[in-house]
Scaffold this active site. Structure first.
Site, PDB file in Angstrom:
ATOM      1  N   ILE A   1      -7.459   7.525  -0.960  1.00 29.34           N
ATOM      2  CA  ILE A   1      -7.364   6.065  -1.075  1.00 29.34           C
ATOM      3  C   ILE A   1      -8.204   5.546   0.098  1.00 29.34           C
ATOM      4  CG2 ILE A   1      -5.167   6.077   0.225  1.00 29.34           C
ATOM      5  CD1 ILE A   1      -4.307   3.571  -1.188  1.00 29.34           C
ATOM      6  N   SER A   2      -9.077   4.578  -0.155  1.00 36.66           N
ATOM      7  CA  SER A   2     -10.016   4.135   0.884  1.00 36.66           C
ATOM      8  C   SER A   2      -9.293   3.389   2.005  1.00 36.66           C
ATOM      9  CB  SER A   2     -11.087   3.229   0.270  1.00 36.66           C
ATOM     10  OG  SER A   2     -11.712   3.884  -0.807  1.00 36.66           O
ATOM     11  N   GLN A   3      -9.951   3.356   3.172  1.00 37.59           N
ATOM     12  CA  GLN A   3      -9.486   2.579   4.332  1.00 37.59           C
ATOM     13  C   GLN A   3      -9.285   1.114   3.891  1.00 37.59           C
ATOM     14  OE1 GLN A   3     -12.843   1.986   6.824  1.00 37.59           O
ATOM     15  NE2 GLN A   3     -11.677   1.657   8.695  1.00 37.59           N
ATOM     16  N   PRO A   4      -8.191   0.454   4.327  1.00 36.87           N
ATOM     17  CA  PRO A   4      -7.959  -0.935   3.900  1.00 36.87           C
ATOM     18  C   PRO A   4      -9.166  -1.848   4.127  1.00 36.87           C
ATOM     19  CG  PRO A   4      -6.041  -0.110   5.086  1.00 36.87           C
ATOM     20  CD  PRO A   4      -7.097   0.960   5.175  1.00 36.87           C
TER      21      PRO A   4
ATOM     22  N   ARG B   1       0.824  -1.214   0.000  1.00 36.27           N
ATOM     23  CA  ARG B   1       0.000   0.000   0.000  1.00 36.27           C
ATOM     24  C   ARG B   1       0.858   1.265   0.000  1.00 36.27           C
ATOM     25  NH1 ARG B   1      -3.850   2.780   3.530  1.00 36.27           N
ATOM     26  NH2 ARG B   1      -5.836   2.941   2.469  1.00 36.27           N
TER      27      ARG B   1
END
Ligand code: SAM
Length: 222
Positions: A64-67, A38
Site C-alpha cells: 500500500i503506497s505511502q499516504p 487506513r
C-alpha cells in the site's frame, strides 16, 4: 483514549504533518484522507503502523503506497467532484476508497486475485459503495466503462499503455509512474487535449512496484 479516538488522532496528525506540511492543498483530497481509515486496509500485523510515513506490505509481494504519495497523485488528477475514475493497481483498495470520497464512480483493476478479494472485502467494510473492482490486466483498461475523466495508475509502467490513453475523455487526466527500470520511475501527468493529442508533464521521481501485463512488464519482473 478509545481505539477509535486514537486512530482518528493519528489520521489528523498524518494529514497535518505528512500532507499539509508537504504542500498538499486540495481540500477534497485532504477531507478524503481525513475520513478513510487506513488501518482497515493494511491487515492486523501492520495496523499499529497504518499512519506511518511509508509504504506497508499488503501480501503477495505488494505494498500500500505511502499516504503522501497517494494524496500527491490524487491531487494531480485535479478532481472537482462527480467524475468517473479508473484506477489500475487496486492493491488493498485504499486509494480507491480515497478516490471514492471525491469522485462519483471509481473502477479499479487488480491483477492478483487474492488482493482483489481483499480489496473487495476492505471496501465493503468501509462502505465505499461507488467502487467496482475487477481482477485482471489493467494495462488494457476497462473499455466497457470508458471514457474516464481521470485514470490513476498505481504501479510503474515501462511506457504509457495505448489502451489507457484511448480510454481518456478529451480534457481527461492520467497520472502514471513510467520508467526504464521496473522499480524506479518518473511520475507523469498526461492530459488528453484532443482526439489525437496528449500533453505530458513530469511531476516527480517515484519508486513503485512494476505494472505487469500486456502493455506493462513481463511476469517475474522484480
Ligand atoms: N493502490 C493500492 C492501494 O491503495 O493499496 C496500492 C497499489 S500497489 C503499489 C500496486 C498494485 O498494482 C499491486 O497490487 C499489483 O498487484 C498491481 N498491478 C500490477 N500490475 C497490474 C496490472 N497490469 N493490472 C492491475 N493491477 C496490477
Amino acid at each position: 483514549m478509545s481505539k477509535r479516538s486514537a486512530t482518528r488522532a493519528a489520521r489528523e496528525k498524518m494529514v497535518a504533518t505528512q500532507l499539509v506540511g508537504r504542500g498538499i492543498r486540495d481540500p477534497g483530497v485532504l477531507d478524503a484522507m481525513r475520513q478513510v481509515q487506513r488501518e482497515e486496509f493494511v491487515g492486523p500485523d501492520s495496523e499499529p503502523y497504518a499512519y506511518d510515513d511509508r509504504p506497508l506490505p499488503i501480501g503477495s509481494g505488494q505494498t500500500i503506497s505511502q499516504p503522501y504519495i497517494v494524496a500527491f497523485m490524487i491531487e494531480a488528477l485535479q478532481l472537482k467532484g462527480g467524475e468517473k475514475v479508473l484506477e489500475i493497481g487496486g492493491g488493498s483498495g485504499y486509494a480507491a476508497a480515497v478516490l471514492a470520497r471525491i469522485a462519483s464512480a471509481v473502477f479499479t483493476i487488480e491483477r492478483i486475485p487474492e488482493l482483489a478479494g481483499q480489496a473487495r472485502r476492505n471496501l465493503a467494510a468501509t462502505a465505499a459503495s461507488n467502487v467496482t473492482i475487477r481482477c485482471g490486466d489493467g494495462t488494457q483498461g476497462w473499455p466497457e466503462e470508458a471514457p474516464f475523466d481521470a485514470i490513476l495508475v498505481s504501479a510503474g509502467a515501462p511506457d504509457i499503455p495505448a489502451a489507457l490513453k484511448s480510454q481518456m475523455k478529451i480534457g481527461g487526466r492520467m497520472v502514471i509512474p513510467v520508467g526504464d527500470e521496473p522499480t524506479s520511475q518518473d511520475l507523469l501527468r498526461v492530459v488528453r487535449t484532443s482526439e489525437r493529442d496528449y500533453a505530458t508533464e513530469y511531476l516527480t521521481g517515484v519508486r513503485f512496484v512494476p505494472l505487469i501485463g500486456s502493455e506493462g512488464w513481463t511476469p517475474g519482473t522484480a
